[in-house]
Design a protein around this motif. Structure first.
Motif, PDB file in Angstrom:
ATOM      1  N   GLY A  37       0.807  -1.219   0.000  1.00  0.00           N
ATOM      2  CA  GLY A  37       0.000   0.000   0.000  1.00  0.00           C
ATOM      3  C   GLY A  37       0.834   1.260   0.000  1.00  0.00           C
ATOM      4  O   GLY A  37       0.424   2.284  -0.546  1.00  0.00           O
ATOM      5  N   ASP A  38       2.036   1.197   0.580  1.00  0.00           N
ATOM      6  CA  ASP A  38       2.913   2.372   0.629  1.00  0.00           C
ATOM      7  C   ASP A  38       3.375   2.812  -0.751  1.00  0.00           C
ATOM      8  O   ASP A  38       3.673   3.983  -0.955  1.00  0.00           O
ATOM      9  CB  ASP A  38       4.147   2.088   1.488  1.00  0.00           C
ATOM     10  N   GLN A  39       3.474   1.898  -1.690  1.00  0.00           N
ATOM     11  CA  GLN A  39       3.979   2.280  -3.008  1.00  0.00           C
ATOM     12  C   GLN A  39       2.872   2.555  -4.016  1.00  0.00           C
ATOM     13  O   GLN A  39       3.147   2.994  -5.124  1.00  0.00           O
ATOM     14  CB  GLN A  39       4.951   1.224  -3.534  1.00  0.00           C
ATOM     15  N   LEU A  40       1.621   2.336  -3.634  1.00  0.00           N
ATOM     16  CA  LEU A  40       0.497   2.567  -4.543  1.00  0.00           C
ATOM     17  C   LEU A  40      -0.231   3.859  -4.188  1.00  0.00           C
ATOM     18  O   LEU A  40      -0.300   4.252  -3.025  1.00  0.00           O
ATOM     19  CB  LEU A  40      -0.501   1.406  -4.473  1.00  0.00           C
ATOM     20  N   SER A  41      -0.786   4.500  -5.189  1.00  0.00           N
ATOM     21  CA  SER A  41      -1.686   5.632  -4.958  1.00  0.00           C
ATOM     22  C   SER A  41      -2.834   5.513  -5.953  1.00  0.00           C
ATOM     23  O   SER A  41      -2.704   4.854  -6.983  1.00  0.00           O
ATOM     24  CB  SER A  41      -0.957   6.975  -5.125  1.00  0.00           C
ATOM     25  N   ASP A  42      -3.972   6.131  -5.612  1.00  0.00           N
ATOM     26  CA  ASP A  42      -5.078   6.081  -6.568  1.00  0.00           C
ATOM     27  C   ASP A  42      -4.829   7.131  -7.649  1.00  0.00           C
ATOM     28  O   ASP A  42      -4.001   8.008  -7.490  1.00  0.00           O
ATOM     29  CB  ASP A  42      -6.445   6.247  -5.892  1.00  0.00           C
ATOM     30  N   THR A  43      -5.538   7.002  -8.734  1.00  0.00           N
ATOM     31  CA  THR A  43      -5.300   7.888  -9.879  1.00  0.00           C
ATOM     32  C   THR A  43      -6.277   9.047  -9.940  1.00  0.00           C
ATOM     33  O   THR A  43      -6.455   9.649 -10.982  1.00  0.00           O
ATOM     34  CB  THR A  43      -5.345   7.101 -11.207  1.00  0.00           C
ATOM     35  N   GLY A  44      -6.918   9.362  -8.835  1.00  0.00           N
ATOM     36  CA  GLY A  44      -7.747  10.559  -8.827  1.00  0.00           C
ATOM     37  C   GLY A  44      -9.223  10.336  -8.635  1.00  0.00           C
ATOM     38  O   GLY A  44     -10.015  11.219  -8.918  1.00  0.00           O
ATOM     39  N   GLY A  45      -9.645   9.209  -8.142  1.00  0.00           N
ATOM     40  CA  GLY A  45     -11.061   9.010  -7.866  1.00  0.00           C
ATOM     41  C   GLY A  45     -11.630   7.807  -8.568  1.00  0.00           C
ATOM     42  O   GLY A  45     -10.915   7.003  -9.146  1.00  0.00           O
TER      43      GLY A  45
END
Length: 169
Positions: A37-45
């Motif tokens: 989870g630390d290396q992932l981010s969502d792409t804006g919604g």
């Protein structure tokens, strides 16, 4: 045709020619570690593709990693995590490993049971619709709180969502 030990040794010795470098089949890379989870981010919604489908995507901001499986999904609790409403995820398709390079993306398609009618819609089952301003989508043991990109709210009937396994575009 029978291969003797001498023939096998000769083949191995021949493969070591070319300046001491092994010449043979292509090198096999070690499998990428599981995404965290630390290396992932969502792409804006959460992007609505129509009235019952939402696409949620993540981007890998770290080294190459492997993502596999289906998300968890909950309706966000209107500002209170204690009020989150977990939804039962019905998997669609087969979960295969997706190797994400640095800045690579993967997405899942969420399908909700639609609310029927206009404005104060209704559920075919007779139950009251559920409406929430955001979802918490779980991936790699991390929850991402996302709102619809169109500024609306999530409305659904029941407590289930169908989800595809994560796939790379």
């Amino acid at each position: 045709m029978r291969v003797t030990r001498k023939a096998a040794a000769l083949g191995a010795a021949t493969a070591l020619l070319a300046g001491g470098t092994l010449v043979g089949g292509p090198a096999v890379a070690a499998p990428a570690a599981a995404c965290t989870g630390d290396q992932l981010s969502d792409t804006g919604g959460a992007v609505r593709t129509d009235s019952t489908h939402v696409r949620f995507s993540v981007v890998n901001n770290g080294p190459a990693c492997t993502l596999r499986g289906f998300p968890t999904v909950a309706l966000a609790g209107q500002g209170s995590p204690d009020s989150n409403k977990p939804l039962r995820v019905l998997p669609r398709g087969e979960a295969r490993p997706v190797v994400l390079a640095r800045f690579g993306t993967a997405s899942t398609l969420l399908t909700f049971t639609p609310v029927l009618g206009e404005a104060d819609g209704y559920c075919a089952s007779g139950a009251d619709p559920t409406v929430a301003p955001s979802l918490v989508v779980g991936v790699a043991r991390t929850g991402f709180q996302v709102a619809p990109t169109d500024g609306g709210q999530f409305a659904l009937c029941g407590d289930t969502v169908r989800a595809t396994a994560f796939r790379s575009p």
